[in-house]
Design a protein around this motif. Structure first.
Motif, PDB file in Angstrom:
ATOM      1  N   ILE A  77      -5.856 -11.543   4.916  1.00  0.00           N
ATOM      2  CA  ILE A  77      -6.399 -12.141   3.680  1.00  0.00           C
ATOM      3  C   ILE A  77      -6.197 -13.656   3.714  1.00  0.00           C
ATOM      4  O   ILE A  77      -5.171 -14.146   4.195  1.00  0.00           O
ATOM      5  CB  ILE A  77      -5.808 -11.511   2.394  1.00  0.00           C
ATOM      6  CG1 ILE A  77      -4.305 -11.666   2.280  1.00  0.00           C
ATOM      7  CG2 ILE A  77      -6.192 -10.045   2.284  1.00  0.00           C
ATOM      8  CD1 ILE A  77      -3.755 -11.195   0.931  1.00  0.00           C
TER       9      ILE A  77
ATOM     10  N   GLY B 243      -6.638   1.279  -1.522  1.00  0.00           N
ATOM     11  CA  GLY B 243      -6.414   0.134  -2.407  1.00  0.00           C
ATOM     12  C   GLY B 243      -6.326  -1.114  -1.578  1.00  0.00           C
ATOM     13  O   GLY B 243      -6.391  -1.057  -0.350  1.00  0.00           O
ATOM     14  N   HIS B 244      -6.203  -2.275  -2.224  1.00  0.00           N
ATOM     15  CA  HIS B 244      -6.051  -3.492  -1.435  1.00  0.00           C
ATOM     16  C   HIS B 244      -5.012  -4.424  -2.033  1.00  0.00           C
ATOM     17  O   HIS B 244      -4.551  -4.203  -3.158  1.00  0.00           O
ATOM     18  CB  HIS B 244      -7.395  -4.169  -1.178  1.00  0.00           C
ATOM     19  CG  HIS B 244      -8.121  -4.570  -2.416  1.00  0.00           C
ATOM     20  ND1 HIS B 244      -7.901  -5.755  -3.028  1.00  0.00           N
ATOM     21  CD2 HIS B 244      -9.047  -3.922  -3.149  1.00  0.00           C
ATOM     22  CE1 HIS B 244      -8.675  -5.844  -4.084  1.00  0.00           C
ATOM     23  NE2 HIS B 244      -9.385  -4.746  -4.185  1.00  0.00           N
ATOM     24  N   PHE B 245      -4.641  -5.420  -1.253  1.00  0.00           N
ATOM     25  CA  PHE B 245      -3.550  -6.318  -1.618  1.00  0.00           C
ATOM     26  C   PHE B 245      -3.665  -6.859  -3.044  1.00  0.00           C
ATOM     27  O   PHE B 245      -2.659  -7.085  -3.699  1.00  0.00           O
ATOM     28  CB  PHE B 245      -3.524  -7.519  -0.658  1.00  0.00           C
ATOM     29  CG  PHE B 245      -2.691  -7.288   0.572  1.00  0.00           C
ATOM     30  CD1 PHE B 245      -1.310  -7.227   0.492  1.00  0.00           C
ATOM     31  CD2 PHE B 245      -3.283  -7.149   1.815  1.00  0.00           C
ATOM     32  CE1 PHE B 245      -0.523  -7.036   1.624  1.00  0.00           C
ATOM     33  CE2 PHE B 245      -2.520  -6.956   2.959  1.00  0.00           C
ATOM     34  CZ  PHE B 245      -1.126  -6.896   2.863  1.00  0.00           C
TER      35      PHE B 245
ATOM     36  N   GLN C  60      -7.050  -0.391   2.708  1.00  0.00           N
ATOM     37  CA  GLN C  60      -8.443  -0.489   2.273  1.00  0.00           C
ATOM     38  C   GLN C  60      -9.351   0.380   3.148  1.00  0.00           C
ATOM     39  O   GLN C  60     -10.478   0.639   2.786  1.00  0.00           O
ATOM     40  CB  GLN C  60      -8.907  -1.951   2.271  1.00  0.00           C
ATOM     41  CG  GLN C  60      -8.796  -2.684   3.601  1.00  0.00           C
ATOM     42  CD  GLN C  60      -9.936  -2.402   4.563  1.00  0.00           C
ATOM     43  OE1 GLN C  60     -11.082  -2.252   4.133  1.00  0.00           O
ATOM     44  NE2 GLN C  60      -9.635  -2.333   5.847  1.00  0.00           N
ATOM     45  N   SER C  61      -8.845   0.836   4.294  1.00  0.00           N
ATOM     46  CA  SER C  61      -9.693   1.591   5.226  1.00  0.00           C
ATOM     47  C   SER C  61      -9.449   3.103   5.092  1.00  0.00           C
ATOM     48  O   SER C  61      -8.336   3.590   5.332  1.00  0.00           O
ATOM     49  CB  SER C  61      -9.389   1.133   6.660  1.00  0.00           C
ATOM     50  OG  SER C  61      -9.713   2.140   7.585  1.00  0.00           O
TER      51      SER C  61
ATOM     52  N   TYR D 158       1.765  -6.534   9.864  1.00  0.00           N
ATOM     53  CA  TYR D 158       0.501  -6.923  10.528  1.00  0.00           C
ATOM     54  C   TYR D 158      -0.726  -6.756   9.619  1.00  0.00           C
ATOM     55  O   TYR D 158      -1.806  -6.406  10.091  1.00  0.00           O
ATOM     56  CB  TYR D 158       0.290  -6.089  11.797  1.00  0.00           C
ATOM     57  CG  TYR D 158       1.157  -6.529  12.959  1.00  0.00           C
ATOM     58  CD1 TYR D 158       0.668  -7.404  13.926  1.00  0.00           C
ATOM     59  CD2 TYR D 158       2.467  -6.084  13.086  1.00  0.00           C
ATOM     60  CE1 TYR D 158       1.459  -7.809  14.991  1.00  0.00           C
ATOM     61  CE2 TYR D 158       3.267  -6.488  14.146  1.00  0.00           C
ATOM     62  CZ  TYR D 158       2.745  -7.350  15.099  1.00  0.00           C
ATOM     63  OH  TYR D 158       3.522  -7.758  16.156  1.00  0.00           O
ATOM     64  N   ALA D 159      -0.554  -6.953   8.324  1.00  0.00           N
ATOM     65  CA  ALA D 159      -1.704  -6.765   7.426  1.00  0.00           C
ATOM     66  C   ALA D 159      -2.030  -8.033   6.636  1.00  0.00           C
ATOM     67  O   ALA D 159      -3.204  -8.356   6.440  1.00  0.00           O
ATOM     68  CB  ALA D 159      -1.435  -5.604   6.478  1.00  0.00           C
TER      69      ALA D 159
ATOM     70  N   LEU E  44       9.043  -3.882  13.651  1.00  0.00           N
ATOM     71  CA  LEU E  44       8.953  -2.788  12.670  1.00  0.00           C
ATOM     72  C   LEU E  44      10.331  -2.146  12.462  1.00  0.00           C
ATOM     73  O   LEU E  44      10.718  -1.819  11.338  1.00  0.00           O
ATOM     74  CB  LEU E  44       7.928  -1.737  13.117  1.00  0.00           C
ATOM     75  CG  LEU E  44       6.496  -1.930  12.577  1.00  0.00           C
ATOM     76  CD1 LEU E  44       5.931  -3.293  12.888  1.00  0.00           C
ATOM     77  CD2 LEU E  44       5.553  -0.831  13.058  1.00  0.00           C
TER      78      LEU E  44
ATOM     79  N   GLY F 186      -1.310  -1.921   3.678  1.00  0.00           N
ATOM     80  CA  GLY F 186      -1.970  -2.063   4.967  1.00  0.00           C
ATOM     81  C   GLY F 186      -1.273  -1.110   5.928  1.00  0.00           C
ATOM     82  O   GLY F 186      -0.944  -1.469   7.062  1.00  0.00           O
ATOM     83  N   VAL F 187      -1.073   0.118   5.450  1.00  0.00           N
ATOM     84  CA  VAL F 187      -0.244   1.101   6.175  1.00  0.00           C
ATOM     85  C   VAL F 187      -0.822   1.455   7.544  1.00  0.00           C
ATOM     86  O   VAL F 187      -0.090   1.851   8.448  1.00  0.00           O
ATOM     87  CB  VAL F 187      -0.044   2.375   5.306  1.00  0.00           C
ATOM     88  CG1 VAL F 187      -1.360   3.096   5.073  1.00  0.00           C
ATOM     89  CG2 VAL F 187       0.957   3.340   5.914  1.00  0.00           C
ATOM     90  N   GLY F 188      -2.158   1.299   7.693  1.00  0.00           N
ATOM     91  CA  GLY F 188      -2.788   1.628   8.973  1.00  0.00           C
ATOM     92  C   GLY F 188      -2.506   3.073   9.343  1.00  0.00           C
ATOM     93  O   GLY F 188      -2.678   3.998   8.533  1.00  0.00           O
TER      94      GLY F 188
HETATM   95  C1  LIG Z   1      -3.487  -4.499  12.127  1.00  0.00           C
HETATM   96  S1  LIG Z   1      -3.437  -3.141  11.041  1.00  0.00           S
HETATM   97  C2  LIG Z   1      -1.693  -2.892  10.785  1.00  0.00           C
HETATM   98  C3  LIG Z   1      -1.374  -1.455  10.480  1.00  0.00           C
HETATM   99  C4  LIG Z   1       0.114  -1.128  10.386  1.00  0.00           C
HETATM  100  N1  LIG Z   1       0.731  -1.736   9.250  1.00  0.00           N
HETATM  101  C5  LIG Z   1       0.844  -1.512  11.655  1.00  0.00           C
HETATM  102  O1  LIG Z   1       1.777  -2.317  11.591  1.00  0.00           O
HETATM  103  O2  LIG Z   1       0.493  -1.014  12.708  1.00  0.00           O
HETATM  104  C6  LIG Z   1      -3.938  -3.883   9.536  1.00  0.00           C
HETATM  105  C7  LIG Z   1      -4.144  -2.853   8.417  1.00  0.00           C
HETATM  106  O3  LIG Z   1      -4.226  -3.558   7.194  1.00  0.00           O
HETATM  107  C8  LIG Z   1      -5.308  -3.066   6.451  1.00  0.00           C
HETATM  108  N2  LIG Z   1      -5.777  -4.155   5.600  1.00  0.00           N
HETATM  109  C9  LIG Z   1      -6.333  -5.321   5.988  1.00  0.00           C
HETATM  110  N3  LIG Z   1      -6.636  -6.068   4.916  1.00  0.00           N
HETATM  111  C10 LIG Z   1      -6.269  -5.345   3.841  1.00  0.00           C
HETATM  112  C11 LIG Z   1      -6.334  -5.565   2.430  1.00  0.00           C
HETATM  113  N4  LIG Z   1      -6.853  -6.693   1.938  1.00  0.00           N
HETATM  114  N5  LIG Z   1      -5.850  -4.617   1.609  1.00  0.00           N
HETATM  115  C12 LIG Z   1      -5.341  -3.460   2.120  1.00  0.00           C
HETATM  116  N6  LIG Z   1      -5.266  -3.186   3.419  1.00  0.00           N
HETATM  117  C13 LIG Z   1      -5.702  -4.127   4.268  1.00  0.00           C
HETATM  118  C14 LIG Z   1      -6.332  -2.659   7.488  1.00  0.00           C
HETATM  119  O4  LIG Z   1      -7.275  -1.755   6.977  1.00  0.00           O
HETATM  120  C15 LIG Z   1      -5.441  -2.086   8.562  1.00  0.00           C
HETATM  121  O5  LIG Z   1      -5.226  -0.726   8.396  1.00  0.00           O
END
Ligand SMILES: C[S@@+](CC[C@H](N)C(=O)[O-])C[C@H]1O[C@@H](n2cnc3c(N)ncnc32)[C@H](O)[C@@H]1O
Length: 344
Positions: A252, A228-230, A208-209, A247-248, A167, A186-188
């Motif tokens: 997919i 939103g999503h990818f 997305q969560s 890590y996102a 990171l 996928g900001v988590g």
């Molecule tokens: C393993 S976590 C990583 C979070 C953060 N980026 C990190 O490095 O710690 C994966 C994140 O991606 C999001 N995510 C997974 N698939 C996604 C999608 N299709 N669109 C948007 N977010 C997605 C999940 O909801 C989750 O918050």
């Protein structure tokens, strides 16, 4: 104030106000003798909110939720509405693009039926792909304990090995000026996005969560969170200076990854940058070799973890980026963790 005056003040019709009353969105006092309604300042404020929310396309039931659910703020609902409108807008753009292609074919070709059928089929596939993704990992349930879980190493396979290093490398490599827009997909819980604060960038975190977004907003109020999503980013075209993601992408499937790059490409400015840190193999041969190695060593933990997700083939991503006008660099942290940095 009576209904005609209220309608005049709000620039609407008495009929519209009666409709919202029937739907129980507003309940003015009624005179028992003549049924005349009296609208207070509070009713007028509520009505003007309802009219504004209808203007942005919100459904009646959703408006009811906005006004009556104490657990969801107006901001939460507006966010949901924005994501829904972006999804519709992206779908409409796809349809218009397909119609353009169909018109082109009918002008060039005497019997374009097959091509038109093929284009319509492609459009349908795209629509299905955008809607078919499911969160089988239940990120909403993981949100509260996510940061703690990162610190726990697996018994024989640690997906978070080099997490901090990777990171930091992404933040160091991505070149941002104050006020640049940096989108973290996928900001988590915001761990990557927050690394860009000292550059003075505006960070938009997309996930997305909803639960992940809540944790992120609590930890880092300066990150603007959006649902939103990818494959349907809640952003207009050419809006972002950089798109980062950690890590996102491995959540997919492979056929959606290239569409995700296309979607990033849409929202990036001309000289935009993409920086993806993720679990991936260099290419198919690398995957075969590593899986064989884990198999020979009886490391089922590693095999199960990899098969449960969609580790990318890095060569396919870099090939797409190079073909689409990006200068691409890669960096490998360990056997399965890499970074792709690309600048258009
Ligand atoms: C393993 S976590 C990583 C979070 C953060 N980026 C990190 O490095 O710690 C994966 C994140 O991606 C999001 N995510 C997974 N698939 C996604 C999608 N299709 N669109 C948007 N977010 C997605 C999940 O909801 C989750 O918050």
């Amino acid at each position: 104030m009576h209904i005609n005056q209220a309608a005049k003040q709000l620039n609407t019709t008495p009929r519209t106000i009666r409709f919202y009353e029937e739907k129980e969105l507003v309940s003015p006092q009624k005179d028992a003798k003549n049924d005349y309604r009296t609208f207070t300042d509070h009713d007028l404020l509520r009505l003007s909110t309802i009219l504004a929310l209808r203007e942005i396309g919100m459904q009646i039931d959703t408006i009811k939720g906005v006004l009556d659910n104490p657990d969801m703020s107006m901001n939460d609902y507006l966010n949901v509405q924005r994501s829904a409108l972006f999804e519709k807008w992206i779908e409409m753009k796809d349809m218009i693009h397909t119609i353009d292609q169909m018109i082109e074919k009918t002008t060039e070709d005497d019997s374009p039926t097959d091509t038109i059928v093929a284009l319509a089929k492609h459009l349908k596939n795209m629509k299905n792909l955008r809607k078919s993704w499911e969160d089988k990992w239940h990120f909403d349930d993981q949100a509260a304990g996510y940061d703690q879980n990162i610190k726990m190493a697996g018994y024989r396979f640690n997906v978070h090995q080099d997490y901090d290093k990777a990171l930091s490398k992404a933040a160091e490599t991505t070149n941002l000026q104050p006020n640049d827009v940096c989108v973290d997909i996928g900001v988590g819980t915001g761990n990557l996005g927050a690394k860009f604060f000292d550059k003075g960038a505006r960070i938009i975190g997309i996930d997305q969560s909803e639960e992940m977004l809540k944790v992120c907003a609590e930890k880092y109020p300066a990150i603007e969170t959006r649902k939103g999503h990818f494959l349907a980013l809640p952003l207009l075209d050419n809006q972002a200076d950089a798109i980062v993601s950690s890590y996102a992408l491995h959540h997919i499937p492979d056929d959606e990854k290239l569409l995700a790059l296309d979607e990033m490409n849409r929202v990036l400015k001309t000289n935009g940058q993409v920086c993806v840190v993720d679990l991936m193999f260099n290419d198919t041969q690398h995957r075969t070799d590593i899986m064989r190695y884990f198999g020979e060593n009886g490391n089922l933990e590693a095999i199960d973890a990899i098969e449960d997700e969609f580790y990318a083939d890095r060569s396919k991503l870099t090939e797409w980026l190079a073909t689409n006008g990006y200068h691409v660099e890669t960096y490998q942290f360990n056997t399965t963790l890499s970074m792709i940095y690309a600048r258009r």
